[in-house]
Design an enzyme around this catalytic site. Structure first.
Site, PDB file in Angstrom:
ATOM      1  N   ASP A  11     -29.235 101.037  54.772  1.00 30.63           N
ATOM      2  CA  ASP A  11     -29.941  99.747  54.804  1.00 30.63           C
ATOM      3  C   ASP A  11     -31.418  99.913  54.468  1.00 30.63           C
ATOM      4  OD1 ASP A  11     -28.139  99.198  57.873  1.00 30.63           O
ATOM      5  OD2 ASP A  11     -27.464  98.845  55.818  1.00 30.63           O
ATOM      6  N   GLU A  21     -24.621  89.427  53.254  1.00 27.79           N
ATOM      7  CA  GLU A  21     -25.635  89.930  54.192  1.00 27.79           C
ATOM      8  C   GLU A  21     -26.754  90.598  53.405  1.00 27.79           C
ATOM      9  OE1 GLU A  21     -23.076  92.368  56.538  1.00 27.79           O
ATOM     10  OE2 GLU A  21     -22.643  93.728  54.903  1.00 27.79           O
TER      11      GLU A  21
END
Ligand code: 6LW
Length: 513
Positions: free
Chosen positions: A20, A188
């Site tokens: 991420d 997302e």
């Protein structure tokens, strides 16, 4: 001043579990932050001058209370930071999953100290992004995944957005829904960018496993309506034979020469069917160019292996290198560099269950290479302890010494097996190493084998002799098998009493393709 030629970034860009990634450019400097889950210090911050060579400069969450991970379930904790710079200040927005919720951290200096973290009111979801328009209005765009405690399946509201006062963390309106991808699951990791006169919304969809993908949309306004790119997803490794899989959760950055790069998470699955990734989701990079106002993203290529890395901590300094991590607790809560000069002393304290404990007396570092060896010299006159290779408290391989015994242990889910041999004296040199699986038999399905050994007294031809207590299949401590968001970390632990470490050595190199 002539610009030093940019090195071509290599992949992995930041090896070891660093998923991420979020990157931002401030003047001639680049900064990058990653998820850290239940580990502390949390949210590592890296620095680079050329987007190729990165150094860990600190962590956003390096104090008690910034994250509430003390009791967080495995997979919980710091998820998906966005790192930005605005108005002379650094911002990191992140979700403390199953903890404090979505937070805004700020700092004058990215090395820290960072603020204590302000809870964002009215942001029910994960993966927050922070962006400002020309008038200074602040937009928080996030994934409307509602995490419920207990067994209730999560609800997903798609990509959401609110205007926010970043000083108070209060939303200034009700959330609105934005474009949420091409219809793949789990939209997302949104990031909002103003490029020239166009607003772009970059997201991940398809889930973080092998179906992971990056899609993009554009609008004339930050709140949309957005038009999806006809070529979506603009990046995915799904159903390809590329050595880097799971590519997704991306962020964009522009270089001084005007070119653009995309960082994202990816995995390096190995084994005959390339099913297992010991290090979990790492940070990778690729290039892109623009056509008709849309990014055309190059496939993420794996760079040929570099030279072997050798690092050794002699514990002679006043503090640990920032790469050292604790599990749901800061390293300083279990380890001291001052009680015995030149040694790291670990106290088992209330961690009565060794590496099965939710908060073990463990201080470790990420495994960052496919072939790695971790060794340490331990004085166990005060207790029992050793070296552990862990994914979580239910999946770990340990080798320990104490009370005249060397013990190897494999914990895989509800199964535990141990191997023992007598060991004279209180000093032991222990090692955990990973190696290529045998070419024949089912074990070659694994990415690697994990060897647990102790240095025996007699030096053999190689200059030192190691006695192996166990050679274990590495697939059971790999990200896919454990359904883990992290990857392996390896370090020192005390299971009972106190254990002193004189040094800890790491050797690592990547396997030839
Ligand atoms: C992250 C989200 C995700 O917040 O997993 O699978 C979470 N996708 O983008 C943790 O990495």
């Amino acid at each position: 001043m002539t610009q030093t030629p940019s090195l071509a970034p290599s992949n992995p860009l930041i090896p070891g579990f660093h998923p991420d990634p979020s990157v931002c450019k401030v003047g001639d400097d680049y900064y990058l932050a990653c998820s850290s889950f239940e580990y502390l210090p949390g949210i590592p911050v890296f620095h680079s001058r050329d987007l190729a060579a990165w150094s860990l400069i600190g962590h956003v969450a390096d104090r008690e209370g910034q994250l509430d991970v003390c009791d967080t379930p495995t997979l919980g904790g710091a998820w998906a930071p966005t790192l930005r710079h605005h108005g002379g200040r650094f911002y990191c927005v992140v979700t403390d999953a199953h903890g404090r919720g979505s937070l805004i951290f700020t700092a004058e200096d990215p090395q820290g100290p960072w603020s204590n973290g302000t809870v964002m009111q009215g942001v029910s979801g994960i993966d927050p992004d922070i962006a400002w328009d020309e008038e200074g209005t602040c937009y928080i765009t996030y994934s409307g995944l509602l995490l419920h405690d207990g067994d209730a399946p999560p609800t997903h509201l798609g990509i959401q957005q609110v205007r926010m006062d970043p000083r108070t963390g209060r939303a200034l309106e009700e959330p609105r829904s934005l474009w949420s991808g091409t219809g793949l699951m789990f939209p997302e990791a949104p990031h909002l960018y103003k490029i020239d006169e166009t607003w772009y919304l970059l997201i991940a969809e398809g889930g973080t496993e092998r179906g992971h993908a990056v899609s993009i949309a554009r609008s004339t306004r930050p709140e949309g309506p957005f038009e999806g790119c006809p070529a979506n997803p603009v990046l995915s490794a799904r159903s390809t034979d590329r050595p880097i899989q799971n590519t997704g959760h991306a962020d964009l950055v522009q270089r001084p020469d005007g070119s653009w790069l995309m960082v994202m998470l990816g995995m390096r699955p190995r084994g005959t069917t390339r099913a297992f990734s010991p290090m979990g989701r790492e940070t990778f990079v690729t290039s892109l160019h623009w056509e008709d106002g849309w990014p055309v993203v190059a496939p993420v290529e794996l760079t040929p292996p570099g030279p072997e890395v050798r690092e050794r901590d002699d514990f002679d300094d006043e503090c640990l290198e920032p790469r050292w991590l604790g599990v749901r607790r800061l390293p300083a809560s279990v380890a001291s560099l001052t009680e015995r000069s030149g040694w790291l002393r670990l106290h088992a304290g209330e961690a009565k269950a060794g590496m099965d404990d939710l908060r073990p007396a463990f201080v470790g570092r990420r495994q960052q290479h496919e072939r790695a060896a971790f060794s340490a010299l331990l004085d166990v006159s005060g207790g029992t302890g050793g070296i552990s290779l862990r994914i979580d408290e239910q999946h770990h391989y340990d080798i320990e010494a104490g009370h005249g015994v060397i013990r190897a242990r494999a914990r895989v889910g509800s199964l535990t097996q141990t191997w023992e041999q007598p060991h004279p004296g209180d000093v032991a040199v222990l090692r955990i190493s990973t190696e290529k699986p045998p070419a024949d038999g089912l074990e070659n399905l694994a990415a690697d084998m994990v060897r647990l050994s102790v240095r025996s007294g007699t030096a053999g031809d190689s200059g030192e002799a190691w006695t192996t207590l166990a050679l274990l299949d590495g697939r059971y401590v790999s990200a896919e098998t454990t359904a883990s968001f992290t990857g392996r970390s390896v370090g020192l632990y005390a299971a009972e009493g106190t254990v002193d470490a004189d040094w800890f050595a790491y050797e690592g190199h990547d396997a030839q393709r």
